[in-house]
Design a protein around this motif. Structure first.
Motif, PDB file in Angstrom:
ATOM      1  N   LEU A  11       0.974  -1.387  -0.013  1.00  0.00           N
ATOM      2  CA  LEU A  11       0.062   0.089   0.086  1.00  0.00           C
ATOM      3  C   LEU A  11       0.881   1.211  -0.047  1.00  0.00           C
ATOM      4  O   LEU A  11       1.889   1.272   0.643  1.00  0.00           O
ATOM      5  N   VAL A  12       0.794   2.155  -0.964  1.00  0.00           N
ATOM      6  CA  VAL A  12       1.385   3.423  -1.099  1.00  0.00           C
ATOM      7  C   VAL A  12       0.640   4.442  -1.418  1.00  0.00           C
ATOM      8  O   VAL A  12      -0.591   4.377  -1.801  1.00  0.00           O
ATOM      9  N   GLN A  13       0.900   5.799  -0.930  1.00  0.00           N
ATOM     10  CA  GLN A  13       0.117   6.896  -1.074  1.00  0.00           C
ATOM     11  C   GLN A  13       0.393   7.443  -2.563  1.00  0.00           C
ATOM     12  O   GLN A  13       1.355   7.252  -3.012  1.00  0.00           O
ATOM     13  N   PRO A  14      -0.696   8.274  -3.089  1.00  0.00           N
ATOM     14  CA  PRO A  14      -0.503   8.741  -4.284  1.00  0.00           C
ATOM     15  C   PRO A  14       0.692   9.677  -4.409  1.00  0.00           C
ATOM     16  O   PRO A  14       1.131  10.254  -3.454  1.00  0.00           O
ATOM     17  N   GLY A  16       3.792   8.166  -4.255  1.00  0.00           N
ATOM     18  CA  GLY A  16       4.898   7.609  -3.747  1.00  0.00           C
ATOM     19  C   GLY A  16       5.543   6.703  -4.998  1.00  0.00           C
ATOM     20  O   GLY A  16       5.024   6.532  -5.991  1.00  0.00           O
ATOM     21  N   LYS A  87      -0.237   6.554  -8.984  1.00  0.00           N
ATOM     22  CA  LYS A  87      -1.363   7.177  -9.086  1.00  0.00           C
ATOM     23  C   LYS A  87      -2.583   6.153  -8.767  1.00  0.00           C
ATOM     24  O   LYS A  87      -2.362   5.025  -8.877  1.00  0.00           O
ATOM     25  N   PRO A  88      -3.902   6.414  -8.151  1.00  0.00           N
ATOM     26  CA  PRO A  88      -4.767   5.196  -7.851  1.00  0.00           C
ATOM     27  C   PRO A  88      -4.992   4.413  -8.882  1.00  0.00           C
ATOM     28  O   PRO A  88      -5.448   3.293  -8.579  1.00  0.00           O
ATOM     29  N   THR A  91      -3.505   0.915  -9.217  1.00  0.00           N
ATOM     30  CA  THR A  91      -4.016   0.012  -8.512  1.00  0.00           C
ATOM     31  C   THR A  91      -4.084  -1.332  -9.297  1.00  0.00           C
ATOM     32  O   THR A  91      -4.945  -1.315 -10.043  1.00  0.00           O
ATOM     33  N   VAL A 118      -2.662   1.869  -4.370  1.00  0.00           N
ATOM     34  CA  VAL A 118      -2.484   3.236  -4.424  1.00  0.00           C
ATOM     35  C   VAL A 118      -3.445   4.047  -3.866  1.00  0.00           C
ATOM     36  O   VAL A 118      -4.541   4.048  -4.407  1.00  0.00           O
ATOM     37  N   SER A 119      -3.580   4.569  -2.605  1.00  0.00           N
ATOM     38  CA  SER A 119      -4.527   5.004  -1.599  1.00  0.00           C
ATOM     39  C   SER A 119      -4.186   5.932  -0.617  1.00  0.00           C
ATOM     40  O   SER A 119      -3.069   5.413  -0.248  1.00  0.00           O
ATOM     41  N   SER A 120      -4.809   7.082  -0.605  1.00  0.00           N
ATOM     42  CA  SER A 120      -4.412   7.744   0.576  1.00  0.00           C
ATOM     43  C   SER A 120      -5.493   7.438   1.861  1.00  0.00           C
ATOM     44  O   SER A 120      -5.217   8.103   2.984  1.00  0.00           O
TER      45      SER A 120
END
Length: 120
Positions: A11-14, A16, A87-88, A91, A118-120
């Motif tokens: 899992l990573v933030q946009p 990242g 980017k989301p 995913t 990819v999500s915040s």
């Protein structure tokens, strides 16, 4: 016996980054064209990037050009996918693929996949 084993998803933030690895065994990695594919829920599997052999030329899907980099280390029998500015819509489950020709004919091997979210 798994011929291709992926790792590095998560899992990573946009915005990242992640680096995926795919370790190969029991076939001649250096003579194989190596690729990364991905499949998002409800969508078909799509080619993300490929690195050929010999020469190591690369090609990318338009959606990841300038953000993703595929590379290979023939000494380690490993192919990598460096993913930046995620980017989301990136995913998906990411799959490693090997294609080539051996004495028994053509081969087309797949790994089990690694999830990238990819999500915040």
């Amino acid at each position: 016996v798994q011929l291709l084993v992926e790792s590095g998803g998560g899992l990573v933030q946009p915005g990242g980054s992640l680096r995926l690895s795919c370790a190969a065994s029991r076939f001649t990695f250096s003579r194989s064209a190596m690729s990364w594919y991905r499949q998002a829920p409800g969508k078909e599997r799509e080619l993300v990037a490929v690195v050929t052999t010999p020469g190591g030329s690369t090609n990318y899907a338009d959606s990841v050009k300038g953000r993703f980099t595929i590379s290979r280390d023939n000494a380690k029998n490993t192919v990598y996918l460096q993913m930046n500015s995620l980017k989301p819509e990136d995913t998906a489950v990411y799959y490693c693929n090997a294609k080539g020709i051996a004495t028994f004919g053509r081969y087309d091997y797949w790994g089990q996949g690694t999830q990238v979210t990819v999500s915040s």
